[in-house]
Design a protein around this motif. Sequence first.
Motif, short mmCIF file in Angstrom:
data_model
loop_
_atom_site.label_atom_id
_atom_site.label_comp_id
_atom_site.label_asym_id
_atom_site.label_seq_id
_atom_site.Cartn_x
_atom_site.Cartn_y
_atom_site.Cartn_z
N ASP A 31 0.78 -1.12 0.10
CA ASP A 31 0.06 -0.03 0.03
C ASP A 31 1.00 1.36 0.02
O ASP A 31 1.68 1.70 1.05
N ALA A 32 0.91 2.03 -0.96
CA ALA A 32 1.45 3.30 -1.10
C ALA A 32 0.61 4.45 -1.61
O ALA A 32 1.21 5.24 -2.15
N GLY A 33 -0.67 4.42 -1.35
CA GLY A 33 -1.60 5.39 -1.86
C GLY A 33 -1.17 6.81 -1.34
O GLY A 33 -1.42 7.71 -1.87
N ASP A 34 -0.64 6.67 0.06
CA ASP A 34 -0.44 7.96 0.75
C ASP A 34 0.78 8.50 0.05
O ASP A 34 1.04 9.89 0.34
N LEU A 35 1.63 7.83 -0.74
CA LEU A 35 2.92 8.50 -1.31
C LEU A 35 2.48 9.01 -2.66
O LEU A 35 3.42 9.76 -3.25
N ALA A 36 1.47 8.75 -3.22
CA ALA A 36 0.97 8.72 -4.73
C ALA A 36 1.14 10.18 -5.27
O ALA A 36 1.88 10.53 -6.36
N ALA A 37 0.63 11.29 -4.57
CA ALA A 37 0.48 12.66 -4.95
C ALA A 37 1.98 13.26 -4.90
O ALA A 37 2.27 14.19 -5.77
N ARG A 38 3.15 12.63 -4.16
CA ARG A 38 4.19 13.26 -4.33
C ARG A 38 5.25 12.33 -5.05
O ARG A 38 6.32 12.70 -5.18
N LEU A 39 4.68 10.98 -5.91
CA LEU A 39 5.41 10.44 -6.61
C LEU A 39 4.90 10.68 -8.30
O LEU A 39 5.88 10.53 -9.17
N ARG A 40 3.52 10.98 -8.22
CA ARG A 40 3.15 11.22 -9.53
C ARG A 40 3.71 12.07 -10.39
O ARG A 40 3.84 13.41 -9.84
N ILE A 41 4.25 12.00 -11.80
CA ILE A 41 4.68 12.83 -12.56
C ILE A 41 6.19 13.27 -12.20
O ILE A 41 7.07 12.97 -13.10
N VAL A 42 6.63 13.67 -10.90
CA VAL A 42 7.72 13.78 -10.38
C VAL A 42 7.79 13.26 -8.97
O VAL A 42 6.99 13.59 -8.09
N ALA A 43 8.90 12.55 -8.69
CA ALA A 43 8.93 12.09 -7.36
C ALA A 43 9.92 13.08 -6.71
O ALA A 43 10.86 13.08 -6.87
N SER A 44 9.15 13.21 -5.36
CA SER A 44 10.20 13.82 -4.19
C SER A 44 11.08 12.99 -3.88
O SER A 44 10.87 11.74 -3.70
N ARG A 45 12.19 13.44 -3.27
CA ARG A 45 13.06 12.32 -2.59
C ARG A 45 12.68 11.67 -1.35
O ARG A 45 12.80 10.72 -1.33
N GLU A 46 11.64 12.20 -0.54
CA GLU A 46 11.11 11.96 0.39
C GLU A 46 10.22 10.63 0.26
O GLU A 46 10.33 9.42 0.63
N ALA A 47 9.45 11.04 -0.77
CA ALA A 47 8.60 9.86 -1.09
C ALA A 47 9.18 8.74 -1.70
O ALA A 47 8.72 7.49 -1.33
N GLY A 48 10.18 8.97 -2.70
CA GLY A 48 11.10 8.13 -3.21
C GLY A 48 11.48 6.96 -2.25
O GLY A 48 11.65 5.76 -2.37
N ALA A 49 12.06 7.65 -1.24
CA ALA A 49 12.92 6.85 -0.28
C ALA A 49 11.94 6.26 0.54
O ALA A 49 12.19 4.83 0.72
N GLY A 50 10.77 6.91 0.83
CA GLY A 50 9.72 5.98 1.45
C GLY A 50 9.24 4.73 1.01
O GLY A 50 9.22 3.82 1.51
N LEU A 51 9.04 4.96 -0.33
CA LEU A 51 8.64 3.76 -1.26
C LEU A 51 9.62 2.68 -1.02
O LEU A 51 9.36 1.41 -0.95
N LEU A 52 10.86 3.08 -1.42
CA LEU A 52 11.89 1.90 -1.18
C LEU A 52 12.01 1.38 -0.08
O LEU A 52 12.15 0.27 0.24
N ASP A 53 11.80 1.99 1.04
CA ASP A 53 11.82 1.63 2.41
C ASP A 53 10.48 0.57 2.64
O ASP A 53 10.73 -0.55 3.15
N ARG A 54 9.46 0.74 2.05
CA ARG A 54 8.36 -0.05 2.34
C ARG A 54 8.49 -1.44 1.35
O ARG A 54 8.20 -2.43 1.83
N LEU A 55 9.05 -1.41 0.23
CA LEU A 55 9.48 -2.39 -0.70
C LEU A 55 10.42 -3.42 0.25
O LEU A 55 10.32 -4.61 0.08
N ALA A 56 11.58 -2.57 0.75
CA ALA A 56 12.56 -3.57 1.54
C ALA A 56 12.07 -4.30 2.73
O ALA A 56 12.17 -5.25 3.10
#
Length: 307
Positions: A31-56
């Motif tokens: 579940d990464a819906g809470d990150l979507a607005a900060r990843l869509r079109i352009v990824a913020s560094r924080e949201a990108g790092a947060g997604l990789l943490d969740r995948l790990a």
Amino acid sequence: MRLQVIDLDGSVACQEPLRRRIDAGEGTCIDAGDLAARLRIVASREAGAGLLDRLAASGRDGSGPPVYFYGSGDFHHLTALLLRTVSEPVTVIHFDNHPDWVQFPATVNCGAWVNRALELPQIRKVVTIGPCSGDLVRPEWQFANLRAVEAERIALFPWRHAPSRVWRRYDAAASFRQEGSHLHWRNLAEEDWTEFLDDLLPAIPTQAVWLTIDKDVLGRGEAVTNWDQGELTLAHLIAAVERLAAERRIVGVDVCGDWSEPRFSDPFRAALAFFDHPPRRRPSAEDLAVNARTNAALINCFTQVLP
């Protein structure tokens, strides 16, 4: 393979072929819906790092390479983040209606992620297959990284496109020749597909390959996306995956290109989407069913060819 659905926009997690595998324990949904607005079109560094943490944190249950499905092509730049997890030299095979090679701005965005990938030391080359889009019209004006194409760090093979007007001089490469002020591309629609794959394999410099598929490379009969679409057929795409799997070692796959309603929390991303997307439409459930069928065909293919 290790199937992982990254639920950003609700477009794929509910599809029957994916939901059935998740419910059966044959896949994982993050579940990464809470990150979507900060990843869509352009990824913020924080949201990108947060997604990789969740995948790990989701673990590495199962064997074989990861296969990610994550929704709209507005998130295709997540490929550049996923590639950070690869620890060996790898070639990226990129199926897309757009080259995603923009040099400016130097952010992790859906039009520039190929350049972010090439900045990673493990990425030896990106092979882009299938564009028909207007990105190849006066590409220098659109900040295209043609020097990387000239150096064959990017190999770009349009499905069908007229010669591109340029002002600089570029040496010939496997995917184009220059005549005067135009680059003449090797249009795959005019070639035998098997013969093209015969030529492609020796030009892949690594044994390991990563496949990234944006379904907007397909026509409207086989995908419905947020973007303008190409003309590659699903049969051509699956034949290429099968051939690559037979002669190279696939270390990862990611698939995007499903349709979802663009939602943004800031005017910057909303403006970018407004100007880059084709005229907005709201497809019906029947229209969107084609995406589930195509994803099911891709999953069946991956199940057969990946360890």
